[in-house]
Scaffold this active site. Structure first.
Site, PDB file in Angstrom:
ATOM      1  CG  ASP A 109      -1.788  -1.114   1.416  1.00  0.00           C
ATOM      2  OD1 ASP A 109      -2.113  -1.731   0.393  1.00  0.00           O
ATOM      3  OD2 ASP A 109      -2.181  -1.392   2.568  1.00  0.00           O
TER       4      ASP A 109
HETATM    5  N1  URA Z   1      -1.096  -5.865   4.120  1.00  0.00           N
HETATM    6  C1  URA Z   1      -1.640  -4.626   4.029  1.00  0.00           C
HETATM    7  O1  URA Z   1      -2.695  -4.356   4.595  1.00  0.00           O
HETATM    8  N2  URA Z   1      -0.966  -3.706   3.311  1.00  0.00           N
HETATM    9  C2  URA Z   1       0.205  -3.918   2.697  1.00  0.00           C
HETATM   10  O2  URA Z   1       0.777  -3.032   2.075  1.00  0.00           O
HETATM   11  C3  URA Z   1       0.756  -5.227   2.804  1.00  0.00           C
HETATM   12  C4  URA Z   1       0.076  -6.182   3.527  1.00  0.00           C
END
Ligand code: URA
Length: 261
Positions: A109
């Site tokens: 993310d």
């Molecule tokens: N889980 C999440 O919620 N976000 C990420 O970026 C990676 C794993």
């Protein structure tokens, strides 16, 4: 062919040039769709000159060399090619790296930092992201709120993240600190579902406020990579990434208490 012609392994060449997985390439060879120097060859492991290979009668172009880079993803950049989501991860790459069409393996993310792999190697991409391969990914988490006391057991049993009816694979959580406002934890998961860690914590009454990936497979985020920096993966690092785990910390102990494979 002269003695100086570099030879390649037939199935590896096909996997990159078509492109396809190594096992699909083996199937094409065994089914007689590949010729070398005008003759059908049924040995996927044959060492041959790339210029002599044809697939269904068509000449294949030599693939670009395989290239895999490690990147310490900083906060605030999106793993996307869409300029509307700028700043982008790809803005951190130089033009040579972009020209090699490197793609992020398993996105993070925008507000997640840590170890990310970018590659043009279809085989590696498949090995790291295929749902049945279950490569461990370990994250350091800061959370706000009261995490349910049974969260470790709940995550080990698997949780349903709607709308997917399949529960998550067993995930391993170690809570570090807890206070009335929140705490810190480390979690090991073996899938890459959308916002997986954030949604798992939300179901247990806590909101993730910081998320940082510390390992993929048995490979730890190298300490020489500062946020925003990239470098080529070494052969040893490539091998560690595809190990089934469990990932081991710098002190020689597993990062999360996962069962041995
Ligand atoms: N889980 C999440 O919620 N976000 C990420 O970026 C990676 C794993």
């Amino acid at each position: 062919m002269t003695d100086a012609t570099p030879l390649v392994r037939l199935d590896s060449f096909l996997a990159q040039a078509i492109p396809c997985t190594r096992s699909e390439a083996k199937g094409f060879v065994r089914r007689g769709r590949v010729q070398v120097g005008g003759k059908v060859t049924k040995d996927p492991g044959a060492k041959v000159a790339p210029a002599e290979i044809t697939f269904d009668g068509e000449k294949l172009w030599a693939p670009p060399p395989r290239w895999t880079r490690l990147i310490h993803k900083p906060l605030g950049v999106a793993c996307s090619h869409d300029p509307r989501e700028a700043p982008l991860l790809y803005d951190l790459l130089n033009s040579q790296e972009l020209a090699a069409h490197l793609e992020a393996v398993g996105r993070l993310d925008r507000e997640t930092s840590g170890l990310l792999v970018i590659t043009n190697d279809g085989d590696l991409l498949q090995r790291l992201t295929h749902p049945r391969r279950h490569v461990w990914k370990v994250y350091e988490v800061s959370f706000a709120g009261r995490l349910h006391p049974a969260t470790e057991a709940t995550f080990r049993a698997g949780v349903v993240l709607p709308p997917d009816p399949e529960p998550t694979l067993p995930a391993f959580l170690t809570v570090g600190t807890r206070n009335p406002q929140g705490g810190t934890a480390r979690i090991g998961i073996r899938e890459g579902r959308y916002h997986q860690v954030r949604r798992m914590f939300e179901l247990q009454g806590a909101t993730v406020t910081a998320l940082h990936r510390v390992s993929i497979g048995a490979l730890l985020l190298p300490s020489d990579l500062v946020p925003g920096e990239t470098r080529d993966a070494t052969p040893n690092e490539l091998a560690l990434m595809i190990e089934p785990g469990p990932p081991v910390g710098p002190d020689g102990h597993p990062l999360v208490p996962v069962p041995a494979p």
